[in-house]
Each structure stands twice: as structure tokens, then as C-alpha cells.
Design a protein around this motif. Structure first.
Motif, PDB file in Angstrom:
ATOM      1  N   ILE A  19       0.807  -1.110  -0.166  1.00 53.85           N
ATOM      2  CA  ILE A  19      -0.070  -0.217   0.213  1.00 53.85           C
ATOM      3  C   ILE A  19       0.934   1.208  -0.117  1.00 53.85           C
ATOM      4  O   ILE A  19       0.720   2.341  -0.598  1.00 53.85           O
ATOM      5  N   TYR A  20       1.890   1.325   0.921  1.00 54.28           N
ATOM      6  CA  TYR A  20       3.005   2.180   0.747  1.00 54.28           C
ATOM      7  C   TYR A  20       3.331   2.564  -0.504  1.00 54.28           C
ATOM      8  O   TYR A  20       3.441   3.909  -1.072  1.00 54.28           O
ATOM      9  N   GLY A  21       3.899   1.431  -1.230  1.00 54.50           N
ATOM     10  CA  GLY A  21       4.494   1.698  -2.620  1.00 54.50           C
ATOM     11  C   GLY A  21       3.444   2.072  -3.586  1.00 54.50           C
ATOM     12  O   GLY A  21       3.697   2.857  -4.351  1.00 54.50           O
ATOM     13  N   LEU A  22       2.220   1.852  -3.351  1.00 53.43           N
ATOM     14  CA  LEU A  22       1.293   2.046  -4.412  1.00 53.43           C
ATOM     15  C   LEU A  22       0.829   3.662  -4.129  1.00 53.43           C
ATOM     16  O   LEU A  22       1.073   4.414  -5.006  1.00 53.43           O
ATOM     17  N   ILE A  23       0.745   4.204  -2.936  1.00 54.38           N
ATOM     18  CA  ILE A  23       0.662   5.704  -2.544  1.00 54.38           C
ATOM     19  C   ILE A  23       1.822   6.137  -3.116  1.00 54.38           C
ATOM     20  O   ILE A  23       1.716   7.150  -3.582  1.00 54.38           O
ATOM     21  N   SER A  24       3.150   5.983  -2.596  1.00 52.56           N
ATOM     22  CA  SER A  24       4.204   6.526  -3.346  1.00 52.56           C
ATOM     23  C   SER A  24       4.390   6.657  -4.696  1.00 52.56           C
ATOM     24  O   SER A  24       4.745   7.817  -5.059  1.00 52.56           O
ATOM     25  N   PHE A  25       3.826   5.653  -5.253  1.00 50.84           N
ATOM     26  CA  PHE A  25       3.850   5.683  -6.899  1.00 50.84           C
ATOM     27  C   PHE A  25       3.122   6.786  -7.490  1.00 50.84           C
ATOM     28  O   PHE A  25       3.352   7.471  -8.248  1.00 50.84           O
ATOM     29  N   LYS A  26       1.768   6.394  -6.991  1.00 45.98           N
ATOM     30  CA  LYS A  26       0.897   7.937  -7.143  1.00 45.98           C
ATOM     31  C   LYS A  26       1.220   9.137  -6.887  1.00 45.98           C
ATOM     32  O   LYS A  26       0.950  10.250  -7.689  1.00 45.98           O
ATOM     33  N   ALA A  27       1.634   9.283  -5.794  1.00 44.08           N
ATOM     34  CA  ALA A  27       2.085  10.333  -5.400  1.00 44.08           C
ATOM     35  C   ALA A  27       3.197  10.838  -6.092  1.00 44.08           C
ATOM     36  O   ALA A  27       3.189  12.318  -6.596  1.00 44.08           O
ATOM     37  N   GLY A  28       4.199   9.957  -6.760  1.00 46.84           N
ATOM     38  CA  GLY A  28       5.052  10.467  -7.501  1.00 46.84           C
ATOM     39  C   GLY A  28       4.652  10.859  -8.753  1.00 46.84           C
ATOM     40  O   GLY A  28       5.288  12.098  -9.423  1.00 46.84           O
ATOM     41  N   ALA A  29       3.743  10.217  -9.233  1.00 45.44           N
ATOM     42  CA  ALA A  29       3.151  10.859 -10.644  1.00 45.44           C
ATOM     43  C   ALA A  29       2.439  12.313 -10.356  1.00 45.44           C
ATOM     44  O   ALA A  29       2.277  13.042 -11.353  1.00 45.44           O
ATOM     45  N   GLN A  30       1.835  12.385  -9.299  1.00 43.47           N
ATOM     46  CA  GLN A  30       1.007  13.614  -9.069  1.00 43.47           C
ATOM     47  C   GLN A  30       2.163  14.992  -8.775  1.00 43.47           C
ATOM     48  O   GLN A  30       1.923  15.865  -9.131  1.00 43.47           O
ATOM     49  N   ASN A  31       3.299  14.525  -8.138  1.00 40.20           N
ATOM     50  CA  ASN A  31       4.229  15.721  -8.026  1.00 40.20           C
ATOM     51  C   ASN A  31       5.118  16.100  -9.293  1.00 40.20           C
ATOM     52  O   ASN A  31       5.875  16.928  -9.268  1.00 40.20           O
ATOM     53  N   THR A  32       5.127  15.187 -10.093  1.00 42.06           N
ATOM     54  CA  THR A  32       6.065  15.437 -11.158  1.00 42.06           C
ATOM     55  C   THR A  32       5.404  16.727 -12.088  1.00 42.06           C
ATOM     56  O   THR A  32       4.205  16.626 -12.482  1.00 42.06           O
ATOM     57  N   ASP A  33       6.089  17.731 -12.602  1.00 43.70           N
ATOM     58  CA  ASP A  33       5.709  18.838 -13.265  1.00 43.70           C
ATOM     59  C   ASP A  33       5.740  18.201 -14.905  1.00 43.70           C
ATOM     60  O   ASP A  33       6.593  18.779 -15.426  1.00 43.70           O
ATOM     61  N   TYR A  34       4.601  17.619 -15.234  1.00 40.34           N
ATOM     62  CA  TYR A  34       4.690  17.296 -16.670  1.00 40.34           C
ATOM     63  C   TYR A  34       4.423  18.503 -17.635  1.00 40.34           C
ATOM     64  O   TYR A  34       4.718  18.374 -18.680  1.00 40.34           O
ATOM     65  N   ALA A  35       3.641  19.501 -17.069  1.00 43.35           N
ATOM     66  CA  ALA A  35       3.613  20.773 -17.970  1.00 43.35           C
ATOM     67  C   ALA A  35       4.938  20.985 -18.365  1.00 43.35           C
ATOM     68  O   ALA A  35       4.904  21.785 -19.500  1.00 43.35           O
ATOM     69  N   LYS A  36       5.956  21.338 -17.619  1.00 46.15           N
ATOM     70  CA  LYS A  36       7.341  21.645 -17.774  1.00 46.15           C
ATOM     71  C   LYS A  36       8.313  20.973 -18.791  1.00 46.15           C
ATOM     72  O   LYS A  36       9.085  21.221 -19.216  1.00 46.15           O
ATOM     73  N   LYS A  37       7.560  19.563 -18.961  1.00 49.42           N
ATOM     74  CA  LYS A  37       8.193  18.654 -19.874  1.00 49.42           C
ATOM     75  C   LYS A  37       7.800  18.817 -21.304  1.00 49.42           C
ATOM     76  O   LYS A  37       8.256  18.314 -22.168  1.00 49.42           O
ATOM     77  N   VAL A  38       6.896  19.755 -21.479  1.00 47.37           N
ATOM     78  CA  VAL A  38       6.411  20.166 -22.766  1.00 47.37           C
ATOM     79  C   VAL A  38       6.995  21.378 -23.501  1.00 47.37           C
ATOM     80  O   VAL A  38       7.311  22.153 -22.976  1.00 47.37           O
ATOM     81  N   ASN A  39       7.405  21.047 -24.413  1.00 45.50           N
ATOM     82  CA  ASN A  39       8.204  22.111 -25.537  1.00 45.50           C
ATOM     83  C   ASN A  39       7.181  22.833 -26.528  1.00 45.50           C
ATOM     84  O   ASN A  39       7.079  21.943 -27.539  1.00 45.50           O
ATOM     85  N   THR A  40       6.402  23.820 -26.130  1.00 52.21           N
ATOM     86  CA  THR A  40       5.545  24.200 -27.341  1.00 52.21           C
ATOM     87  C   THR A  40       5.982  24.807 -28.538  1.00 52.21           C
ATOM     88  O   THR A  40       5.311  24.912 -29.541  1.00 52.21           O
ATOM     89  N   LEU A  41       7.266  24.888 -28.813  1.00 50.72           N
ATOM     90  CA  LEU A  41       8.189  25.200 -29.785  1.00 50.72           C
ATOM     91  C   LEU A  41       8.145  24.120 -31.017  1.00 50.72           C
ATOM     92  O   LEU A  41       8.202  24.473 -32.271  1.00 50.72           O
TER      93      LEU A  41
END
Length: 718
Positions: free
Chosen positions: A16-38
């Protein structure tokens, strides 16, 4: 026993801890900044670099086709012709001494551009920093002038857009606000007379304002109308060198534009608006997590996923009102949204499947919006919709395919019976239309003789097959399904046994020239457009070895233009062809070719796309290709397999997570594939097998395993 129970308890807590940590990691990653709109903003990609919201009404950006015209408030991502770009805004140093006219003649430079999901910045005329962000229905800008500037001017085009407008009127309502409307111009030579309204505000009062029309400036005037016209505001910069601007839009009324602005952005906190936009993008982009040693490839992936989640975009205001296809005001069903921007000839191939998997509620509203459009516009489905206008661009009956694909891939919250009736009306009545455009041009001859112009008929055959699947799966109507599946085999009437290629016929049944009637491709590309019955197509020309050789010749090059007899990575009619090796008994060549396409045709540069993104179609193609699954057959929920590109990928579906491991960009060949630990030796993966979540593991190698995937043939429907 106590010891065993303790171990089990520890394991459960750890899991359960691993599952929560996995999902929390996904939520904490700033995917918006991985985008290059150029990426895609040059060399025919036709994407825009500015700020937008997931499926949002506004796109605050400098247009792709009119880079000198300032920052407009509406634009389609990757469309093939110039369009929209209404109400462009532009900051200038000093006072306005020369009329902006069409704004282009100011020769303003926009440089040092950068953009992530929901945020864009650039330098105007080498010394003004322009920053843009958005809410769903509003745009916000922050203009930072040089420290030595005493005055700064902001111009707003009323009768200026990416294409000539037929009418406009704008008015200054106070030293810090203005409003107005403009009609649309055109798209690919087709008139698009939508009407769009705006209301805009500044965070400071202007010391001077006025209007312009053509070459003339009128100081202190507050109203202007017509082409090449607009407003200007001059600000004193002695106290602050930052001027903020915000704009709300509506396709219904000025009052609705004001309400959109008031409800979505009542204040002046630019950072808060930007953070909210990026947070919303993170919500959607995190629905697929990929990991890889190469950060550039990860950036490319999220940029393409971003492109796939821009459109269709909402067209209803915060009060639910929207302008219908009948030019009347309608109101959305509570808790639902109305959508527009339908490049269906493109998006039916990839984007709607991805959207239906990740966001079935949004995809369902998209389908309902198309049903509404058909009912409001004459009873037939449209092909290519901009705002509330059916442009009639492209060919076939793509909306029938799109609706069937949405259902097949999990978007099912709508009235299926009504949709089947609309499909049948368009496929059986040669007068069926949407606004001024026939749903199926040439249908009368097709029904009477069994054939029509080749590339159009092949699209109709795919549509007929999609109707067949929808009738069976969504409406439990086996009789209609069987009839349409039989009719879909009409491609056989186009087969010329002497040449062993598909070919158009004249009305009397005689053959046309082999190179006639192919839209944006050649006969060698369109030959493969029978994705629902590839076995019969392959058998018709002599079997798998003949088909394999023909495919090998096509893939000599990957960068063909419309008139060249090779594979065109940048054009939709070719998208499904790499996976046909899976039907031709050579799956390893699918794996090799798709890997080549990803590496050789897509880059992390402004010119990094092989063709128009077409409202997320190419973006979704890239996403599926990297994941190792491709939606090949119209109306059928399932995938043709290739080797995945990333070492790890997780697709967060609503009913479970699909975890894909073992990908390797340098080892494209599948040696083994396992689903939940069991070996899987087929190149076809039904959606039902994975929709509730599963683990898919690949073992890849640098040398081909020519036997893998050949023992179980993928489906064909004859």
C-alpha cells in the motif's frame, strides 16, 4: 502462524505504501514543464507556441501563419491553412505614431520564444517581455517594458486576423477596458463566417487612447469598425513598467464574454492563473507516465501528448450557452460541455481513440456535440468544423468512423440509437447534408454502381465498416451490421486485376488513369486503405510475400510528399500502413519501421514534425507508436502491436493501470511478450484484455525474431 500473519501484514503495508508513493510521484511530477510548445511551429507542423488550456476555448498565441500579427486569442493546433487569429494584442514602446493598419506592416519582431503547457513568453521588438497564460475561456498577458521607457502602448486588432475579416466593431468603454466583435474570415479558401465577441481589461488606466483604420490614427476616438482597424491604449510607465491585460471571449455575446472573464479571472494575479493552467495540464498529462534514460525523447512524448489534448475545444460559455450550427443560441445539458474544432478526417485515425481511453466522459461529450451539430445543421454529419461552421474540407464520411471509434475505445455516454440513425441517413440518402455540404458527395453513383472515385470510396468503405461495428456493438442490430459489413467490401470493385492495384473507374465502369482521384497521396499509399479486411486485400494480390515486397518498396523512404510513391510519415492516409506487416507475416518489419519513423521523422526542434499535427492527430500517432500499440481497425477496440520505445510506461485508465515495461529504442525487435506473466504471441491486442489494467512486459533484441507473432493471425472482416 503469528509469524506468517505478521509477514503478510508487513507485505500489505509495504504494498500500500508503494502504491501511494507511486501515485504521489506521478502527481508531484511537473509534466507541464516537460512540454516544449515550440516543437512543430516551423516547416509545416503548423502548431502554435502560445498558451492554451486542456480542451479550452482560447488559444493565446502568435499564429503559425501570421507571425508578425501579434498574439491572437483563437487558433487551431496544426491545421493545414491559415485561420482565426482574432483580436491580436501587441505591446509597443512609446506612443503610437504610425497606424498599425493590418499590424503586419509594423514589422514587429517576436523573438526568444519559449513555452510549456499553459505558459508562453517571448520578447517583442528586442526589449518588451510578453508573457501569456490562460483559463478555459480567457487569456491573460503580462507586458514588462524596459526600465527607461516613459510610455508604453498596447494595440488590439478588431478588424485584423489571420485571414481577411468581413466585418468587425470594437469600442473603448473606459481608460482600461474595451469590447467588440468580429466575424471569421476563411479556412483553406472556404468562408467561415462565425462571429466571436470579446471583453478586455487592463490593470491600469491609460493616459491616452484611440483607434485606427487603415492608414489613419484617430486620437481619443472610442469606436471603429471594418477591416484593418483596432484600438490602442497608451500607459505612463513612471510608476510601473509592467502592464497586465486580460481578455474573455464568447461566440454568443459580449455579455457572455464579460461573464466568462468575471467568473474565471476576476483578479490580476498572473502567477496564480499560470499555476492553475499548469496544474490542469499536469492532471491530464500524468494520465500516461513514461520513463527513459533520454530526457529529450520524454520531452517529445509529452509535447505530442499535449498536442493530442488541445482539441476538440469547448464552445459553451460559463452559463452553458453556445452558438449552434443553425446560428441559434443553445444551452448545454447540465454537467456536460459542448465542443467544436472537428478535424475528423484526421482525428478519427488516432486522436479520438486516445481521448476515449483516457477521458471517456470528455470523448462522450464530443460525440454528443457532433450529434447536436448534425441535428442543427440539416441532419447529416459534418467532416471538418471550425467554430460553428462546416467547412466541408477533406473527404469521406469521417465522423461516422470517429463516433464508432469513440464507442469502441470506451466513450459511451450518449444516445447510440440517434447516432446510428444519423450515420445511416448520411450513408443511404445522397441528399444528406450538414449546412451547405453533402455528407457523402458522390453517394448516388456509389449506391447505384458500387463504385466512385477511388480515395473517396475507400474512405466510404471504412465508414461503412465502422457503421457496421457501431450497429452491432452499440445498438445490438445484427441485420444493419451485416448489411453494412457487406457493403464495406465495395473496395473490391476498385481492384484492377491487370495492374493488381486499386484504381478509379469512369461512370461507365471503364478504368480511369491509374494516378487519378488520389487525395494527398498516390495509388501506392491508398492501396492499403482497407484496414478492416487486410487478409482479403493481401490474398487478392497473391499472398503475404507479395504484400511484404510491396510494403518494402513503399518504405524505401519515409518522407514522401503527396505525389511521391513512398511512405509519407507526415500524412494521414499512410498512418496505419507500418502495422500491415503484421498481416503480411512479417511483424518484425512493423517493429523496425515504426522505430525508424520515431527516430528519423520526429525531433525536438521547431521543425521536428514530418507534417501538419492536424489537431492532435500526429501527436496521438506518436504516443501510440511509442507505447507499442496502434488502433488499426475502424470501430474495433483493439491494437496492432509494435515494440515500445520507452523502458517503462503506465497508462492510467479509469478502470485500471496498464503498465508496459521492457521498451528499448535501440532494440526494436520483439523476442517475447507477456501479459500478467503469461506469454502472448499475437500481434493483435484486444482492448478488453487490458482495459481493467494489466502488466505488459516485452523482451526486445537487436536482431529480428521472424517467428514471433506469426502463429496467430490478426483479425480481418470479410
Amino acid at each position: 502462524m503469528v509469524s506468517i500473519l505478521k509477514k503478510r501484514k508487513f507485505f500489505l503495508i509495504f504494498y500500500i505504501y508503494g502504491l501511494i508513493s507511486f501515485k504521489a510521484g506521478a502527481q508531484n511530477t511537473d509534466y507541464a514543464k516537460k512540454v516544449n510548445t515550440l516543437i512543430g511551429t516551423e516547416a509545416g507542423g503548423n502548431t502554435y507556441p502560445g498558451a492554451t488550456y486542456p480542451f479550452g476555448m482560447v488559444q493565446f498565441t502568435r499564429p503559425y501563419f501570421s507571425t508578425l500579427q501579434g498574439f491572437g486569442i483563437n487558433q487551431l493546433s496544426g491545421a493545414g491553412c491559415d485561420h482565426m487569429g482574432n483580436f491580436p494584442v501587441l505591446p509597443l514602446n512609446g506612443r503610437l505614431n504610425v497606424s498599425p493598419d493590418d499590424i503586419v506592416h509594423l514589422r514587429t519582431t517576436i523573438s526568444k520564444e519559449s513555452g510549456t503547457a499553459g505558459y508562453y513568453k517571448a520578447t517583442v521588438n528586442d526589449n518588451i517581455l510578453a508573457e501569456l497564460t490562460v483559463t478555459k475561456r480567457t487569456g491573460m498577458a503580462k507586458f514588462s517594458y524596459p526600465a527607461n521607457s516613459e510610455n508604453g502602448t498596447v494595440i488590439i486588432g478588431g478588424g485584423v486576423a489571420s485571414t481577411p475579416t468581413t466585418a468587425s466593431a470594437v469600442v473603448i468603454t473606459s481608460p482600461h477596458s474595451c469590447e467588440g466583435y468580429s466575424y471569421g474570415g476563411s479556412f483553406c479558401g472556404i468562408s467561415t463566417p462565425y462571429k466571436v465577441y470579446f471583453a478586455a481589461e487592463f490593470d491600469a488606466d491609460a493616459i491616452n487612447f484611440g483607434t485606427w483604420k487603415d492608414k489613419k490614427i484617430t486620437d481619443s476616438a472610442s469606436f471603429v469598425e471594418g477591416a484593418h482597424s483596432g484600438l490602442y491604449f497608451v500607459f505612463n510607465l513612471n510608476k510601473t513598467h509592467v502592464i497586465k491585460y486580460k481578455i474573455g471571449v464568447s461566440y454568443v455575446s459580449v455579455s457572455n464574454a464579460k461573464e466568462n472573464l468575471r467568473k474565471e479571472n476576476a483578479g490580476w494575479n498572473f502567477e496564480s492563473v499560470k499555476n492553475n493552467a499548469q496544474s490542469e495540464w499536469n492532471k491530464y498529462l500524468s494520465e500516461i507516465e513514461v520513463k527513459d534514460k533520454d530526457s529529450i525523447h520524454v520531452q517529445q512524448f509529452y509535447t505530442h501528448l499535449y498536442h493530442a489534448l488541445i482539441h476538440p475545444n469547448i464552445c459553451n460559455d460559463v452559463n452553458g450557452e453556445y452558438m449552434g450550427a443553425d446560428d441559434k443560441i443553445h444551452t448545454t445539458v447540465p454537467a456536460h460541455s459542448q465542443y467544436t474544432s472537428f478535424s475528423n478526417w484526421d482525428t478519427y485515425r488516432t486522436q479520438i481513440q486516445l481521448l476515449s481511453m483516457l477521458e471517456p466522459d470528455i470523448a462522450s461529450d464530443v460525440v454528443s456535440s457532433l450529434k447536436d451539430f448534425a441535428e442543427q445543421s440539416g441532419g447529416g454529419f459534418p467532416r471538418w468544423v471550425l467554430a460553428n461552421v462546416e467547412t466541408g474540407i477533406m473527404q469521406g464520411d469521417p465522423t461516422s468512423v470517429l463516433v464508432a471509434n469513440a464507442y469502441a475505445f470506451g466513450a459511451r455516454n450518449y444516445d447510440t440509437k440517434s447516432l446510428l440513425n444519423i450515420m445511416r441517413h448520411g450513408a443511404e440518402d445522397s441528399t444528406a447534408h450538414s449546412q451547405k455540404e453533402l455528407t457523402r458527395p458522390g453517394l448516388k453513383q456509389y449506391l447505384e454502381k458500387g463504385f466512385y472515385n477511388a480515395s473517396i470510396q475507400l474512405e466510404y468503405n471504412s465508414a461503412d465498416f465502422a457503421v457496421s461495428r457501431f450497429a452491432s456493438d452499440a445498438c445490438d442490430d445484427p441485420y444493419v451490421s451485416a448489411w453494412y459489413e457487406s457493403r464495406a467490401q465495395g473496395w473490391k470493385h476498385l481492384y484492377n486485376p491487370e495492374r493488381k492495384w486499386l484504381q478509379s473507374r469512369n461512370a461507365d465502369g471503364s478504368w480511369k488513369r491509374y494516378d487519378e482521384d488520389w487525395r494527398e497521396a498516390t495509388y501506392k499509399n491508398y492501396f492499403w486503405m482497407v484496414p478492416f479486411n487486410l487478409k482479403a486485400l493481401i490474398d487478392t494480390i497473391g499472398g503475404q510475400k507479395v504484400a511484404e515486397q510491396r510494403l518494402d518498396e513503399l518504405f524505401t523512404r519515409l518522407d514522401a510528399n503527396y505525389g511521391q510513391d513512398w511512405f509519407a510519415a507526415g500524412n494521414e492516409p499512410d498512418f496505419q500502413i507500418p502495422w500491415i506487416y503484421n498481416w503480411a507475416g512479417a511483424p518484425y518489419k512493423t517493429q523496425q519501421v515504426v522505430n525508424r519513423i520515431i527516430k528519423e521523422e520526429y525531433f525536438d526542434k521547431p521543425d521536428g514534425l514530418p507534417g501538419n499535427d492536424d489537431l492532435g492527430t500526429m501527436g496521438a500517432f506518436y504516443v501510440f507508436s511509442c507505447l507499442g500499440i496502434y488502433p488499426e481497425i475502424p470501430g474495433v477496440g483493439g491494437f496492432s502491436i509494435n515494440s515500445p520505445f520507452f523502458s517503462s510506461a503506465v497508462i492510467h485508465l479509469k478502470s485500471g493501470d496498464v503498465k508496459i515495461t521492457g521498451g528499448n529504442e535501440d532494440k526494436p525487435f520483439i523476442r517475447k511478450m507477456k501479459i500478467d506473466g503469461k506469454e502472448y504471441n499475437s500481434t493483435w491486442l484486444p482492448l478488453n484484455l487490458i482495459k481493467n489494467g494489466c502488466d505488459i512486459n516485452f523482451e526486445l533484441g537487436g536482431k529480428p525474431d521472424k517467428a514471433w507473432g506469426t502463429s496467430v493471425p490478426p483479425p480481418s472482416f470479410n
